[in-house]
Design an enzyme around this catalytic site. Sequence first.
Site, PDB file in Angstrom:
ATOM      1  N   HIS A   1      -4.632   2.831   2.284  1.00 22.19           N
ATOM      2  CA  HIS A   1      -4.531   1.842   3.358  1.00 22.19           C
ATOM      3  C   HIS A   1      -3.117   1.657   3.910  1.00 22.19           C
ATOM      4  O   HIS A   1      -2.870   0.674   4.600  1.00 22.19           O
ATOM      5  CB  HIS A   1      -5.078   0.471   2.907  1.00 22.19           C
ATOM      6  CG  HIS A   1      -6.319   0.548   2.067  1.00 22.19           C
ATOM      7  ND1 HIS A   1      -7.548   0.870   2.591  1.00 22.19           N
ATOM      8  CD2 HIS A   1      -6.536   0.386   0.728  1.00 22.19           C
ATOM      9  CE1 HIS A   1      -8.453   0.877   1.622  1.00 22.19           C
ATOM     10  NE2 HIS A   1      -7.864   0.590   0.479  1.00 22.19           N
TER      11      HIS A   1
ATOM     12  N   HIS B   1       6.592  -1.414   2.622  1.00 20.98           N
ATOM     13  CA  HIS B   1       6.533  -2.777   3.146  1.00 20.98           C
ATOM     14  C   HIS B   1       5.489  -3.583   2.397  1.00 20.98           C
ATOM     15  O   HIS B   1       4.534  -3.031   1.836  1.00 20.98           O
ATOM     16  CB  HIS B   1       6.249  -2.780   4.654  1.00 20.98           C
ATOM     17  CG  HIS B   1       4.952  -2.131   5.034  1.00 20.98           C
ATOM     18  ND1 HIS B   1       4.801  -0.770   5.139  1.00 20.98           N
ATOM     19  CD2 HIS B   1       3.754  -2.656   5.334  1.00 20.98           C
ATOM     20  CE1 HIS B   1       3.554  -0.486   5.490  1.00 20.98           C
ATOM     21  NE2 HIS B   1       2.893  -1.618   5.611  1.00 20.98           N
TER      22      HIS B   1
ATOM     23  N   HIS C   1       2.885  -7.007   2.411  1.00 19.72           N
ATOM     24  CA  HIS C   1       2.174  -7.984   3.226  1.00 19.72           C
ATOM     25  C   HIS C   1       2.029  -9.281   2.427  1.00 19.72           C
ATOM     26  O   HIS C   1       1.629  -9.244   1.265  1.00 19.72           O
ATOM     27  CB  HIS C   1       0.775  -7.473   3.592  1.00 19.72           C
ATOM     28  CG  HIS C   1       0.784  -6.173   4.337  1.00 19.72           C
ATOM     29  ND1 HIS C   1       0.831  -6.095   5.709  1.00 19.72           N
ATOM     30  CD2 HIS C   1       0.771  -4.890   3.909  1.00 19.72           C
ATOM     31  CE1 HIS C   1       0.834  -4.827   6.086  1.00 19.72           C
ATOM     32  NE2 HIS C   1       0.797  -4.070   5.010  1.00 19.72           N
TER      33      HIS C   1
ATOM     34  N   ASN D   1       0.834  -1.209   0.000  1.00 18.84           N
ATOM     35  CA  ASN D   1       0.000   0.000   0.000  1.00 18.84           C
ATOM     36  C   ASN D   1       0.866   1.255   0.000  1.00 18.84           C
ATOM     37  O   ASN D   1       1.848   1.335   0.739  1.00 18.84           O
ATOM     38  CB  ASN D   1      -0.893   0.003   1.241  1.00 18.84           C
ATOM     39  CG  ASN D   1      -1.756  -1.243   1.332  1.00 18.84           C
ATOM     40  OD1 ASN D   1      -2.204  -1.762   0.309  1.00 18.84           O
ATOM     41  ND2 ASN D   1      -1.985  -1.730   2.534  1.00 18.84           N
TER      42      ASN D   1
END
Lengths: 101, 101
Positions: free
Chosen positions: B52, B59, B61, B46
């Site tokens: 978000h 980073h 996810h 994001n």
Amino acid sequence: MLSSSRNANHAVKTHELPDENLADLLPIAKKIAIAIGAENYNILQNNGRIAHQVVDHVHFHVIPKPAATDEEGLVIGWPTKSPPQDELKALHAELLEKLQQ
Amino acid sequence: MLSSSRNANHAVKTHELPDENLADLLPIAKKIAIAIGAENYNILQNNGRIAHQVVDHVHFHVIPKPAATDEEGLVIGWPTKSPPQDELKALHAELLEKLQQ
């Protein structure tokens, strides 16, 4: 949409792609993000039909988020759980061990 | 969660990271996906608060999707639009030109 289809390697899911192909993808996603000129955006890559993958070939979506609304761009739901700390610690240790293999 | 924080370069958004740092990230995401052992999963990155992003550091996810339900893993909403074909063609041409710069 950014696809790995020009690579010699066909792969359905990310973990099936050789590292040298994976290394090529984010620099291209960056170029696309800059070309789109979006200040806010999401990079999304789905693996598996139940994980929203529709095309059976590794591909990345670069999705502009023009406004903080559910009417445009990517809308995310992310149900969380609160497992006991000892369960989390055990999982953490297990993953660390696997990552070192 | 996979962060670029060990790199010498701090960047808030993906397009701010040098290509050589970007190239490192997906091979690590692949290792994590394999360690998790998930057959179905999403890789999500994001950029920007309204997209978000909660932590102001690039980073990624890696999110397992254990079942085809909205109760676990990533839930996606993706409102689509249907702009006129000529608008799409013009945008396509514009992006191609920018990508060749």
